[in-house]
Design a protein around this motif. Structure first.
Motif, PDB file in Angstrom:
ATOM      1  N   LEU C  61      13.149  41.517  26.567  1.00  0.00           N
ATOM      2  CA  LEU C  61      14.023  42.128  27.650  1.00  0.00           C
ATOM      3  C   LEU C  61      13.259  44.084  27.681  1.00  0.00           C
ATOM      4  CD1 LEU C  61      17.566  40.448  26.642  1.00  0.00           C
ATOM      5  CD2 LEU C  61      15.180  40.126  29.261  1.00  0.00           C
ATOM      6  N   LEU C 118      17.473  42.937  23.396  1.00  0.00           N
ATOM      7  CA  LEU C 118      18.294  42.950  24.063  1.00  0.00           C
ATOM      8  C   LEU C 118      19.260  43.714  23.414  1.00  0.00           C
ATOM      9  CD1 LEU C 118      20.550  42.461  25.926  1.00  0.00           C
ATOM     10  CD2 LEU C 118      22.017  41.141  24.033  1.00  0.00           C
ATOM     11  N   GLY C 119      18.510  44.095  21.946  1.00  0.00           N
ATOM     12  CA  GLY C 119      18.997  45.320  21.196  1.00  0.00           C
ATOM     13  C   GLY C 119      17.955  46.403  20.959  1.00  0.00           C
ATOM     14  N   THR C 120      17.160  45.775  21.526  1.00  0.00           N
ATOM     15  CA  THR C 120      15.715  47.222  21.516  1.00  0.00           C
ATOM     16  C   THR C 120      15.596  47.961  22.539  1.00  0.00           C
ATOM     17  OG1 THR C 120      14.458  45.227  21.759  1.00  0.00           O
ATOM     18  CG2 THR C 120      14.730  46.485  19.676  1.00  0.00           C
ATOM     19  N   MET C 121      15.794  47.405  23.923  1.00  0.00           N
ATOM     20  CA  MET C 121      16.121  48.023  24.957  1.00  0.00           C
ATOM     21  C   MET C 121      17.319  49.091  25.051  1.00  0.00           C
ATOM     22  SD  MET C 121      17.698  45.714  27.822  1.00  0.00           S
ATOM     23  CE  MET C 121      18.830  46.257  29.181  1.00  0.00           C
ATOM     24  N   VAL C 122      18.208  48.341  24.361  1.00  0.00           N
ATOM     25  CA  VAL C 122      19.476  49.628  24.386  1.00  0.00           C
ATOM     26  C   VAL C 122      18.751  51.112  23.564  1.00  0.00           C
ATOM     27  CG1 VAL C 122      21.608  50.525  23.592  1.00  0.00           C
ATOM     28  CG2 VAL C 122      21.354  48.229  24.581  1.00  0.00           C
ATOM     29  N   LEU C 123      17.851  50.619  22.538  1.00  0.00           N
ATOM     30  CA  LEU C 123      17.369  51.185  21.489  1.00  0.00           C
ATOM     31  C   LEU C 123      16.628  52.366  21.920  1.00  0.00           C
ATOM     32  CD1 LEU C 123      17.955  51.919  18.013  1.00  0.00           C
ATOM     33  CD2 LEU C 123      15.746  50.805  17.754  1.00  0.00           C
ATOM     34  N   GLU C 125      16.174  53.054  25.197  1.00  0.00           N
ATOM     35  CA  GLU C 125      16.306  53.591  26.229  1.00  0.00           C
ATOM     36  C   GLU C 125      16.966  54.584  25.623  1.00  0.00           C
ATOM     37  OE1 GLU C 125      20.027  52.024  28.220  1.00  0.00           O
ATOM     38  OE2 GLU C 125      19.821  53.082  30.400  1.00  0.00           O
ATOM     39  N   GLY C 126      17.301  54.750  24.304  1.00  0.00           N
ATOM     40  CA  GLY C 126      18.691  55.836  23.566  1.00  0.00           C
ATOM     41  C   GLY C 126      17.739  57.086  22.818  1.00  0.00           C
ATOM     42  N   ILE C 127      16.657  56.140  22.495  1.00  0.00           N
ATOM     43  CA  ILE C 127      15.333  57.206  22.079  1.00  0.00           C
ATOM     44  C   ILE C 127      15.013  58.080  23.885  1.00  0.00           C
ATOM     45  CG2 ILE C 127      13.197  57.214  20.855  1.00  0.00           C
ATOM     46  CD1 ILE C 127      14.202  55.077  19.640  1.00  0.00           C
ATOM     47  N   LEU C 129      17.012  58.484  26.167  1.00  0.00           N
ATOM     48  CA  LEU C 129      17.473  59.460  26.768  1.00  0.00           C
ATOM     49  C   LEU C 129      17.483  60.692  25.397  1.00  0.00           C
ATOM     50  CD1 LEU C 129      20.499  57.343  27.846  1.00  0.00           C
ATOM     51  CD2 LEU C 129      18.772  58.817  29.636  1.00  0.00           C
ATOM     52  N   ALA C 130      17.853  60.659  24.012  1.00  0.00           N
ATOM     53  CA  ALA C 130      18.032  61.838  23.372  1.00  0.00           C
ATOM     54  C   ALA C 130      16.740  62.904  23.278  1.00  0.00           C
ATOM     55  CB  ALA C 130      17.433  60.563  21.891  1.00  0.00           C
ATOM     56  N   LYS C 133      17.304  64.025  27.999  1.00  0.00           N
ATOM     57  CA  LYS C 133      17.886  64.227  27.270  1.00  0.00           C
ATOM     58  C   LYS C 133      18.489  64.274  28.422  1.00  0.00           C
ATOM     59  CE  LYS C 133      18.510  67.469  24.310  1.00  0.00           C
ATOM     60  NZ  LYS C 133      18.598  66.629  22.824  1.00  0.00           N
ATOM     61  N   GLY C 134      17.857  62.787  29.485  1.00  0.00           N
ATOM     62  CA  GLY C 134      18.190  62.075  30.715  1.00  0.00           C
ATOM     63  C   GLY C 134      17.548  63.051  31.878  1.00  0.00           C
ATOM     64  N   LEU C 239      13.379  42.177  34.787  1.00  0.00           N
ATOM     65  CA  LEU C 239      13.600  41.459  35.711  1.00  0.00           C
ATOM     66  C   LEU C 239      12.573  40.332  36.649  1.00  0.00           C
ATOM     67  CD1 LEU C 239      17.493  41.460  35.939  1.00  0.00           C
ATOM     68  CD2 LEU C 239      15.930  39.724  33.952  1.00  0.00           C
TER      69      LEU C 239
END
Lengths: 327, 518, 320
Positions: C61, C118-123, C125-127, C129-130, C133-134, C239
């Motif tokens: 994912l 599922l977890g690394t997807m969020v992780l 994504e966070g990296i 973003l960090a 900065k979006g 997907l």
């Protein structure tokens, strides 16, 4: 109560308390009633969907179409508002119509999974594409804002009983209702049974296809209710507002101790999972952690949680000594 | 009223390509323990699944319960007639409480929204457990129970259903000797209360101990029903296989030579302790003992898939470390597991792909790509030398019979040219003809210089194939016998009592633990 | 003669192509054909990556966020004045680091792939973003933009050449190397594969590494084509790539799947997307059609299996 909260839920609770303790030092606002109500109200939708997802995960399936279904119902609500008279009866009617729309979509998923025997992840991937596509086509991605909402609905959305927002009651009702079904009805026990061992359930005469149909249909009903909550909370209908929420929902359920391989999961565990995610989000805002780091923390916690869970499971399996070795 | 609780007549069952049952009948009297006997594949399980309503028989089948004709179309029909079936792999829900496991299914024809009456569930469970005189807490989850306790939960479930007929499919296969004895007592008690029992087992001694009458099936056909006391073991075997059976003795043909394999002080908590033995060139070493004595765990530890806590291995005099199955292949140790279909073979894949799997790295050409031609050649070579039928290298392994599947597993490991071959229950679920073939093959391999370690519960097999026998008991080696001195009785006494000869009456009972038959 | 699953799919792809050529105006125009060739590779590579993972019975994912992070890596290098080659190397390195992390948790700790990713997807994504900065990072060199927009020999889009190259490499790796064989064997039965002396964890680690390499290549093409990168780079392909792999015949439970099947599925998706667009359909209806095809194909599989079984039983009964 002791029976209810087994080891797994206890450890989630411990983590929540730990984070809570840290946060109360970081920010004096954290430990206020107002902040807590905000946290919960902001996660009612996630909570309702996660509760429905718990049942599906207990039967070792998965539903990635929940966010799309919820959005579809929310959009339908938005359109309905133009037809419904401005009266409290309309609000009541909404609680009838929205779940039914959700139910229909849930039944489609359920039929494809149980009767046609297509793996749930593929079915719901397909329906996700179809539903999201239709929603986008119809709405053109346009936002419906509260100006077109009947005042009766706005009153409902803003209603507070004993100082607690109505949506929190809604979540409580869904949680208690689902807990009751899972604990005290035949169908609820069958959900746990087929998750525990499908073959055994066939042998004792449980129709597992019906049970699978039920969990997806129930998910649909809850998605309908969640759609009302979403509309009431955001006071708008945003066709893109819940993009990707299905994965957060699954994350909450998994954090709450449900086992992706089936048989394990509880409403209170899932609520704790939702709370954990919610508090982390809230805490990071209060702690003025750059919002961009929030996903890093959330993602890391999910990975650590599932890894920890798996390692402790493996350990407990190893400890089950197979043979009494003579000393 | 009829004397019979159950009569099944004209039972046939056709699966695609196979006639599993051909006009079989089964009659069980009230309160009797009725043994159902036959070799693997004789049709016992199919017959039971038809009784259970899981399989539909071919048209023409007739069922009578207490003399009245009835229809069995789905599991609930059988349940309502008072039939409870305890499958070998049990039908429990590990995540649910004992009480719920006992009660479950009683409501299955009720409305799904029916409220669960927890008090009633608990009471029903407690009553059933009391009747059985067993001390299990109805509130614990089933996953915390031992296999023997789980079995008792199943029996309690049958009692709670007020079953008139309980079917037990190989109930003793996973029990320790003392647990088996307890189970016999439960069976006696049930039958004294007028409950009929169909007891399926392939352990002949056991059947003589528990049953009043029995029915023999062979190749899906009905052979006959007999009073237990009018028959002896030899006759029974004859009925089951249609001929007299004794394995051909596979004598050693070459002198055993140097020590090629040595295991020293192997220990693993909860598995086995202080295991030391050695293997000579040209020798077949038999390892036997009760189920659950640690044989398989030991074999898997040597093979590197079950990490031991301590211990050393020497192959041809050199110390070797085997930390994974890949190491084992490199060092020349092969292991053929008992669970052929789940651990031995990748069923969906072709014979070729299965045979070349351990040595894929040796199948590569200069470009490091798999050379399909030599792969096919390899497969054809072993198909031919082991006489695998049908001889179609592209056929998925799932399409082969048990015996031919086993040959493919053996071929797979021979392709790796092992120095040591450990084979776990080599002939489990294989018909007689193929069994002798595999016995001969093992001997041939030993003659060719491969060290063969054969684990088996079947004493006739151990005696027919091995040159030396190690007996395990509770995770330790309790005895070692040269083939000249080994007899079934001696092996059993080691398996049960560390070789002590006292308490021989117990030995007789418990000797049921290791299969005496075919 | 019996046609394989893949050949049937190939015929369907051909049929779709012909049908759209007939009904969609301008479908056959050289402009349109080249534009399809420019669009297909980025999705195709992600779909191949997903397929390789699904053959092991897993799912990834996080794959599109690996691509996005890898794109960010390239963008950072390019905007800081480094050349194309260092940018590509960093992109691949970023992706491989993500793949190694997934592979480690899945193969060494043994957590199920859907949960880990599922977890690394969020992780991941966070990296991203960090780091960003979006915001989006844009403005790359002209040379870099050639990867996604240029032509090979002035004729064929370079990106489709890259895609074909990697499709062939993937096919060879899967069908001709011992790693590829082990991937299929592991997907069919991991225990039996382990018991045959295969180092399962190493096989699995390489699967997640290879999938992230493909994601990196896709990311390079995407960033080059769009001349910018943002956190949601390619996220709509997540997907869809599962859908393409499954439609391409890959068994969602593992053990079976072919490159050519996935390629056909990707082509079908591309034809439909493009054709519906030309016919004036709203772009969101493409998703609807793709979802419907996915379910229809699997439902048809189910009924044809059932039909076969019934026929076999009848035959057996008659014979008896």
């Amino acid at each position: 109560m002791k029976e209810l909260l087994k080891q797994k839920e206890i450890s989630i609770l411990a983590i929540i308390l730990l984070i809570g303790a840290v946060l109360s030092f970081v920010s004096p606002v954290f430990l206020t009633v107002g902040n807590f109500l905000d946290i919960i109200e902001g996660n009612v939708v996630l909570g309702i969907l996660a509760i429905g997802m718990t049942l599906i995960i207990i039967t070792s399936d998965i539903d990635v179409s929940v966010a799309a279904v919820t959005t579809a119902v929310a959009v339908s609500i938005g359109y309905l508002f133009t037809y419904l008279p401005d009266s409290w009866i309309s609000v009541l009617l909404l609680f009838l119509i929205a779940p039914v729309i959700g139910l229909v979509m849930g039944l489609v998923n359920g039929l494809l999974v149980s009767i046609i025997e297509i793996p749930a992840i593929v079915v719901t991937l397909g329906t996700l594409n179809i539903i999201a596509g239709i929603v986008l086509y119809i709405t053109n991605g346009n936002y419906i804002n509260s100006t077109s909402f009947p005042t009766s609905f706005m009153e409902f959305a803003n209603y507070e009983l004993l100082g607690i927002p109505i949506l929190i009651y809604l979540l409580a009702i869904v949680a208690i209702g689902t807990w009751y079904i899972l604990k005290h009805t035949l169908i609820g026990r069958s959900v746990l049974a087929i998750g525990g061992n499908t073959q055994s359930s066939v042998r004792v005469g449980i129709d597992y296809k019906k049970v699978k149909l039920f969990v997806f249909a129930y998910m649909g009903v809850l998605a309908g209710i969640a759609a009302i909550a979403q509309t009431a909370y955001t006071k708008a209908v945003d066709p893109n507002g819940m993009l990707g929420l299905e994965l957060t929902v699954i994350a909450a359920v998994v954090l709450g101790g449900a086992n992706i391989h089936g048989g394990r999961g509880s409403v209170h565990g899932t609520l704790l999972g939702v709370l954990l995610l919610a508090i982390m989000q809230n805490g990071m805002i209060l702690a003025r952690i750059d919002t961009y780091w929030q996903n890093v923390v959330t993602g890391a916690i999910i990975v650590i949680a599932v890894s920890y869970d798996h390692i402790s499971y493996k350990r407990s399996q190893d400890k089950l000594a197979k043979i009494e070795v003579e000393a | 009223m009829s004397d019979y609780i159950l009569q099944m007549k004209n039972i046939s069952k056709t699966f695609p390509g196979v006639k599993a049952l051909d006009n079989v009948e089964l009659e069980v009297k009230k309160g009797e323990v009725h043994a159902l006997i036959g070799e693997n594949g004789a049709g016992k399980s199919t017959l039971i699944k038809i009784l259970a309503g899981i399989h539909k028989p071919d048209p023409g089948a007739k069922f009578y319960f207490e003399g009245e004709e009835a229809k069995i179309n789905k599991p609930i029909d059988a349940t309502l007639k008072g039939v409870s079936i305890i499958y070998q792999d049990l039908s429990l829900f590990p995540n649910l409480s004992v009480a719920e496991n006992i009660y479950i299914g009683q409501d299955s024809n009720k409305k799904p929204w029916k409220k669960i009456n927890w008090k009633n569930i608990k009471k029903t469970a407690e009553r059933a457990l009391e009747e059985l005189e067993v001390d299990i807490d109805p509130n614990t989850t089933v996953e915390r129970l031992s296999i023997a306790q789980q079995q008792l939960v199943e029996i309690a479930r049958a009692l709670a259903f007020e079953a008139k007929l309980i079917v037990m499919d190989e109930p003793t296969s996973a029990l320790s000797s003392s647990e088996v004895e307890k189970l016999y007592k439960v069976v006696d008690k049930l039958s004294s209360r007028g409950i009929s029992i169909i007891f399926i087992s392939h352990k002949l001694k056991e059947l003589f101990r528990v049953s009043d009458r029995f029915t023999v099936l062979r190749d899906g056909k009905y052979v006959g029903s007999y009073q237990t006391e009018e028959i002896d073991e030899a006759k029974l075997i004859n009925l089951m296989v249609g001929r007299d059976v004794s394995y051909e003795k596979n004598e050693k043909e070459v002198e055993t030579g140097e020590i090629i394999f040595q295991v020293s002080n192997f220990s693993k908590q909860g598995n086995f302790k202080d295991i030391s033995f050695s293997l000579k060139k040209g020798e077949v070493l038999g390892i036997t003992g009760l189920v659950g004595s640690g044989r398989t765990e030991l074999a898997q530890a040597i093979f590197g898939v079950n990490k031991p806590d301590s211990g050393e291995l020497k192959i041809y005099g050199n110390y070797v470390q085997i930390r994974s199955s890949a190491d084992a292949v490199k060092k020349g140790v092969a292991y053929i597991p008992e669970a052929r279909q789940t651990q031995g073979l990748v069923l969906e894949q072709s014979i070729i792909n299965n045979i070349s799997l351990p040595i894929l790295n040796r199948m590569r050409n200069k470009l490091k790509l798999i050379d399909r031609k030599s792969e096919v050649q390899l497969a054809e070579q072993y198909i031919k030398s082991l006489d695998v039928r049908p001889a179609l290298p592209d056929l998925p392994a799932s399409k082969l019979s048990g015996g031919n599947q086993q040959k493919v597993v053996i071929g797979k490991w021979l392709s790796a040219q092992p120095k040591i071959l450990i084979i776990d229950e080599p002939t489990n679920g294989i018909d007689i003809g193929a069994k002798t073939e595999i016995h001969k093959l093992l001997r041939r391999l030993a003659n060719d210089g491969i060290g063969v370690i054969m684990i088996s519960s079947e004493l006739p097999e151990i005696l027919a194939v091995s040159d030396r026998v190690l007996v395990m008991r509770h995770g330790r080696i309790s005895g070692e016998l040269g083939i000249k001195e080994a007899t079934q009785e001696k092996i059993m006494s080691y398996a049960l009592n560390s070789g002590k000869k006292d308490d021989s009456s117990d030995v007789l009972h418990e000797s049921n633990q290791v299969s005496q038959g075919v | 003669m019996k046609l394989s699953k893949e050949s049937i799919l190939g015929l369907i792809a051909l049929g779709t192509f012909l049908l759209l050529a007939l009904i969609a105006p301008g479908f056959l125009s050289s402009n349109n054909i080249t534009s399809m060739m420019f669009q297909l590779p980025e999705f195709g590579l992600i779909a191949l990556a997903m397929m390789v993972v699904i053959v092991t019975g897993g799912i990834d994912l996080s794959i599109t966020y690996i691509a996005a992070l890898s794109g960010v890596g390239a963008a950072l290098m390019l905007t800081n004045g480094y050349g194309i080659l260092p940018a590509i190397i960093v992109a691949i390195f970023f992706a491989l680091a993500c793949g190694a992390f997934n592979g480690f948790v899945i193969s060494k700790i043994g957590v199920s792939p859907i949960l880990v990713t599922l977890g690394t997807m969020v992780l991941f994504e966070g990296i991203i973003l960090a780091i960003t900065k979006g915001n989006s990072i844009s403005g790359f060199s002209d040379g870099y933009s050639l990867i996604g927009n240029g032509y090979y020999l002035g004729l064929v889009p370079l990106s489709i050449v890259i895609f074909v190259l990697f499709a062939i490499i993937t096919a060879i790796l899967l069908s001709k190397t011992s790693w590829g064989r082990s991937v299929y064997m592991y997907g069919s039965n991991e225990t039996a594969t382990l018991f045959s002396g295969v180092k399962n964890s190493r096989v699995l680690m390489k699967v997640y590494l290879y999938a992230s390499l493909l994601a990196a290549i896709s990311a390079i093409i995407m960033t080059s084509r769009y001349n910018s990168v943002k956190v949601d780079l390619g996220s709509s392909y997540l997907l869809q790539s599962v859908a393409a792999a499954v439609l391409g015949g890959t068994n969602i439970h593992g053990g079976y799947g072919k490159v050519i099947g996935t390629v056909y599925a990707v082509m079908i998706f591309q034809f439909i997307r493009n054709g519906l667009n030309l016919l004036g359909f709203h772009s969101s209806l493409v998703d609807v059609v793709i979802g419907a095809i996915l379910i229809l194909v699997l439902a048809m599989n189910f009924f044809s299996d059932k039909f076969k079984k019934v026929a076999e039983t009848r035959k057996a009964e008659k014979a008896a």
